[in-house]
Design a protein around this motif. Structure first.
Motif, PDB file in Angstrom:
ATOM      1  N   ASN A  67      33.604  58.956  47.401  1.00  0.00           N
ATOM      2  CA  ASN A  67      33.069  58.345  48.613  1.00  0.00           C
ATOM      3  C   ASN A  67      31.709  57.705  48.361  1.00  0.00           C
ATOM      4  OD1 ASN A  67      35.298  59.069  50.129  1.00  0.00           O
ATOM      5  ND2 ASN A  67      34.419  61.016  50.751  1.00  0.00           N
ATOM      6  N   SER A  68      30.879  58.353  47.570  1.00  0.00           N
ATOM      7  CA  SER A  68      29.563  57.798  47.245  1.00  0.00           C
ATOM      8  C   SER A  68      29.680  56.560  46.367  1.00  0.00           C
ATOM      9  CB  SER A  68      28.705  58.850  46.537  1.00  0.00           C
ATOM     10  OG  SER A  68      28.488  59.952  47.382  1.00  0.00           O
ATOM     11  N   ALA A  69      30.679  56.534  45.507  1.00  0.00           N
ATOM     12  CA  ALA A  69      30.864  55.388  44.607  1.00  0.00           C
ATOM     13  C   ALA A  69      31.142  54.105  45.374  1.00  0.00           C
ATOM     14  CB  ALA A  69      32.003  55.670  43.624  1.00  0.00           C
ATOM     15  N   LEU A  70      31.657  54.226  46.578  1.00  0.00           N
ATOM     16  CA  LEU A  70      31.963  53.035  47.364  1.00  0.00           C
ATOM     17  C   LEU A  70      30.722  52.203  47.667  1.00  0.00           C
ATOM     18  CD1 LEU A  70      34.623  54.516  49.788  1.00  0.00           C
ATOM     19  CD2 LEU A  70      35.002  52.890  47.927  1.00  0.00           C
ATOM     20  N   ARG A  71      29.555  52.783  47.585  1.00  0.00           N
ATOM     21  CA  ARG A  71      28.314  52.025  47.788  1.00  0.00           C
ATOM     22  C   ARG A  71      28.026  51.079  46.629  1.00  0.00           C
ATOM     23  NH1 ARG A  71      24.285  56.876  49.587  1.00  0.00           N
ATOM     24  NH2 ARG A  71      25.361  57.398  51.499  1.00  0.00           N
ATOM     25  N   TYR A  72      28.507  51.438  45.451  1.00  0.00           N
ATOM     26  CA  TYR A  72      28.108  50.723  44.240  1.00  0.00           C
ATOM     27  C   TYR A  72      29.255  50.016  43.521  1.00  0.00           C
ATOM     28  CZ  TYR A  72      24.389  54.025  45.153  1.00  0.00           C
ATOM     29  OH  TYR A  72      23.423  54.771  45.767  1.00  0.00           O
ATOM     30  N   VAL A  73      30.485  50.406  43.809  1.00  0.00           N
ATOM     31  CA  VAL A  73      31.646  49.892  43.087  1.00  0.00           C
ATOM     32  C   VAL A  73      32.625  49.313  44.109  1.00  0.00           C
ATOM     33  CG1 VAL A  73      33.507  50.502  41.496  1.00  0.00           C
ATOM     34  CG2 VAL A  73      31.331  51.705  41.370  1.00  0.00           C
ATOM     35  N   ARG A  74      33.335  48.269  43.720  1.00  0.00           N
ATOM     36  CA  ARG A  74      34.314  47.656  44.618  1.00  0.00           C
ATOM     37  C   ARG A  74      35.378  48.661  45.040  1.00  0.00           C
ATOM     38  NH1 ARG A  74      37.228  43.424  41.763  1.00  0.00           N
ATOM     39  NH2 ARG A  74      36.967  44.892  40.073  1.00  0.00           N
ATOM     40  N   LEU A  75      35.854  48.500  46.260  1.00  0.00           N
ATOM     41  CA  LEU A  75      36.871  49.391  46.819  1.00  0.00           C
ATOM     42  C   LEU A  75      38.120  49.438  45.949  1.00  0.00           C
ATOM     43  CD1 LEU A  75      38.099  51.146  49.060  1.00  0.00           C
ATOM     44  CD2 LEU A  75      38.725  49.040  50.224  1.00  0.00           C
ATOM     45  N   THR A  76      38.552  48.291  45.446  1.00  0.00           N
ATOM     46  CA  THR A  76      39.766  48.277  44.625  1.00  0.00           C
ATOM     47  C   THR A  76      39.599  49.115  43.361  1.00  0.00           C
ATOM     48  OG1 THR A  76      39.037  46.181  43.666  1.00  0.00           O
ATOM     49  CG2 THR A  76      40.651  46.065  45.441  1.00  0.00           C
ATOM     50  N   ALA A  77      38.418  49.055  42.757  1.00  0.00           N
ATOM     51  CA  ALA A  77      38.179  49.832  41.539  1.00  0.00           C
ATOM     52  C   ALA A  77      38.169  51.329  41.843  1.00  0.00           C
ATOM     53  CB  ALA A  77      36.870  49.411  40.889  1.00  0.00           C
ATOM     54  N   VAL A  78      37.557  51.708  42.955  1.00  0.00           N
ATOM     55  CA  VAL A  78      37.506  53.128  43.319  1.00  0.00           C
ATOM     56  C   VAL A  78      38.907  53.636  43.659  1.00  0.00           C
ATOM     57  CG1 VAL A  78      36.639  54.797  45.004  1.00  0.00           C
ATOM     58  CG2 VAL A  78      35.112  53.044  44.099  1.00  0.00           C
ATOM     59  N   SER A  79      39.647  52.870  44.446  1.00  0.00           N
ATOM     60  CA  SER A  79      40.969  53.341  44.864  1.00  0.00           C
ATOM     61  C   SER A  79      41.941  53.421  43.688  1.00  0.00           C
ATOM     62  CB  SER A  79      41.534  52.463  45.976  1.00  0.00           C
ATOM     63  OG  SER A  79      41.718  51.148  45.529  1.00  0.00           O
ATOM     64  N   VAL A  80      41.895  52.447  42.799  1.00  0.00           N
ATOM     65  CA  VAL A  80      42.811  52.485  41.660  1.00  0.00           C
ATOM     66  C   VAL A  80      42.398  53.569  40.659  1.00  0.00           C
ATOM     67  CG1 VAL A  80      41.771  50.794  40.093  1.00  0.00           C
ATOM     68  CG2 VAL A  80      44.234  50.957  40.259  1.00  0.00           C
ATOM     69  N   SER A  81      41.137  53.933  40.656  1.00  0.00           N
ATOM     70  CA  SER A  81      40.694  54.993  39.745  1.00  0.00           C
ATOM     71  C   SER A  81      41.329  56.340  40.090  1.00  0.00           C
ATOM     72  CB  SER A  81      39.172  55.111  39.750  1.00  0.00           C
ATOM     73  OG  SER A  81      38.717  55.697  40.959  1.00  0.00           O
ATOM     74  N   VAL A 111      46.937  50.834  31.779  1.00  0.00           N
ATOM     75  CA  VAL A 111      46.931  49.373  31.678  1.00  0.00           C
ATOM     76  C   VAL A 111      46.746  48.755  33.067  1.00  0.00           C
ATOM     77  CG1 VAL A 111      48.358  47.347  31.154  1.00  0.00           C
ATOM     78  CG2 VAL A 111      48.236  49.238  29.529  1.00  0.00           C
ATOM     79  N   GLY A 112      47.424  49.301  34.053  1.00  0.00           N
ATOM     80  CA  GLY A 112      47.271  48.809  35.421  1.00  0.00           C
ATOM     81  C   GLY A 112      45.851  48.948  35.932  1.00  0.00           C
ATOM     82  N   ILE A 113      45.219  50.048  35.615  1.00  0.00           N
ATOM     83  CA  ILE A 113      43.819  50.248  36.017  1.00  0.00           C
ATOM     84  C   ILE A 113      42.925  49.224  35.328  1.00  0.00           C
ATOM     85  CG2 ILE A 113      41.857  51.827  35.829  1.00  0.00           C
ATOM     86  CD1 ILE A 113      43.913  54.119  36.248  1.00  0.00           C
ATOM     87  N   ALA A 114      43.154  49.017  34.042  1.00  0.00           N
ATOM     88  CA  ALA A 114      42.348  48.040  33.298  1.00  0.00           C
ATOM     89  C   ALA A 114      42.515  46.641  33.878  1.00  0.00           C
ATOM     90  CB  ALA A 114      42.738  48.062  31.819  1.00  0.00           C
ATOM     91  N   VAL A 115      43.734  46.249  34.169  1.00  0.00           N
ATOM     92  CA  VAL A 115      43.986  44.916  34.735  1.00  0.00           C
ATOM     93  C   VAL A 115      43.315  44.783  36.103  1.00  0.00           C
ATOM     94  CG1 VAL A 115      45.800  43.419  35.679  1.00  0.00           C
ATOM     95  CG2 VAL A 115      46.116  44.512  33.450  1.00  0.00           C
ATOM     96  N   THR A 116      43.458  45.803  36.931  1.00  0.00           N
ATOM     97  CA  THR A 116      42.897  45.763  38.281  1.00  0.00           C
ATOM     98  C   THR A 116      41.372  45.711  38.267  1.00  0.00           C
ATOM     99  OG1 THR A 116      44.784  46.994  39.112  1.00  0.00           O
ATOM    100  CG2 THR A 116      42.836  46.945  40.496  1.00  0.00           C
ATOM    101  N   THR A 117      40.754  46.498  37.429  1.00  0.00           N
ATOM    102  CA  THR A 117      39.291  46.546  37.430  1.00  0.00           C
ATOM    103  C   THR A 117      38.653  45.344  36.744  1.00  0.00           C
ATOM    104  OG1 THR A 117      39.302  47.961  35.451  1.00  0.00           O
ATOM    105  CG2 THR A 117      39.180  49.052  37.608  1.00  0.00           C
ATOM    106  N   ARG A 118      39.408  44.616  35.952  1.00  0.00           N
ATOM    107  CA  ARG A 118      38.865  43.427  35.284  1.00  0.00           C
ATOM    108  C   ARG A 118      38.969  42.165  36.125  1.00  0.00           C
ATOM    109  NH1 ARG A 118      38.333  43.748  29.346  1.00  0.00           N
ATOM    110  NH2 ARG A 118      38.660  45.924  28.834  1.00  0.00           N
ATOM    111  N   THR A 119      39.759  42.197  37.177  1.00  0.00           N
ATOM    112  CA  THR A 119      39.896  41.010  38.025  1.00  0.00           C
ATOM    113  C   THR A 119      38.639  40.836  38.867  1.00  0.00           C
ATOM    114  OG1 THR A 119      40.966  42.244  39.791  1.00  0.00           O
ATOM    115  CG2 THR A 119      42.405  41.203  38.162  1.00  0.00           C
ATOM    116  N   ARG A 120      38.335  39.616  39.204  1.00  0.00           N
ATOM    117  CA  ARG A 120      37.117  39.304  39.962  1.00  0.00           C
ATOM    118  C   ARG A 120      37.310  39.410  41.458  1.00  0.00           C
ATOM    119  NH1 ARG A 120      32.787  39.836  36.966  1.00  0.00           N
ATOM    120  NH2 ARG A 120      32.978  38.776  35.009  1.00  0.00           N
ATOM    121  N   SER A 121      38.544  39.243  41.943  1.00  0.00           N
ATOM    122  CA  SER A 121      38.772  39.272  43.384  1.00  0.00           C
ATOM    123  C   SER A 121      38.815  40.707  43.884  1.00  0.00           C
ATOM    124  CB  SER A 121      40.079  38.565  43.732  1.00  0.00           C
ATOM    125  OG  SER A 121      41.166  39.243  43.145  1.00  0.00           O
ATOM    126  N   GLY A 122      38.584  40.909  45.183  1.00  0.00           N
ATOM    127  CA  GLY A 122      38.664  42.238  45.777  1.00  0.00           C
ATOM    128  C   GLY A 122      37.346  42.690  46.138  1.00  0.00           C
TER     129      GLY A 122
END
Length: 105
Positions: free
Chosen positions: A47-61, A94-105
């Motif tokens: 929950n705290s990470a949501l302040r600093y990291v994109r929602l998509t990266a946190v949720s896919v993590s 691999v899915g996490i890597a692809v998702t977190t490397r994209t610029r959108s979101g």
């Protein structure tokens, strides 16, 4: 939220007649550790990470949890995962890597 969940779970346990006693001290320590570490600490960090990291990266993590659990079972319990489990873990990573490397979101 944690308190509401604990009260609800406790109420359901009492209502269904589940035994809440008779466990050894070691089990109670493990119950508390499982509640505090992954429950309170883990979810609070997410929950705290949501302040600093994109929602998509946190949720896919969150998908890392079963992969990490499988790895810990291998290291700590000497439980060797099957080929399908290893393949699934690779797909998830691999899915996490692809998702977190994209610029959108």
């Amino acid at each position: 939220m944690y308190t509401a969940c604990a009260v609800t779970l406790g109420s359901v346990a009492v209502e269904t007649g589940a035994s809440l006693s008779g466990y050894a001290r070691r089990e109670w320590v493990l119950f508390v550790a499982m509640a505090l570490v992954p429950g309170v600490v883990g979810h609070t960090v997410l929950n705290s990470a949501l302040r600093y990291v994109r929602l998509t990266a946190v949720s896919v993590s969150l998908l890392c949890e079963p992969v990490a659990s499988t790895f810990l079972a291998l290291v700590l319990l000497n439980e060797v995962p099957g080929a399908v489990t290893v393949l699934g873990a690779a797909v998830v990573l691999v899915g996490i890597a692809v998702t977190t490397r994209t610029r959108s979101g």
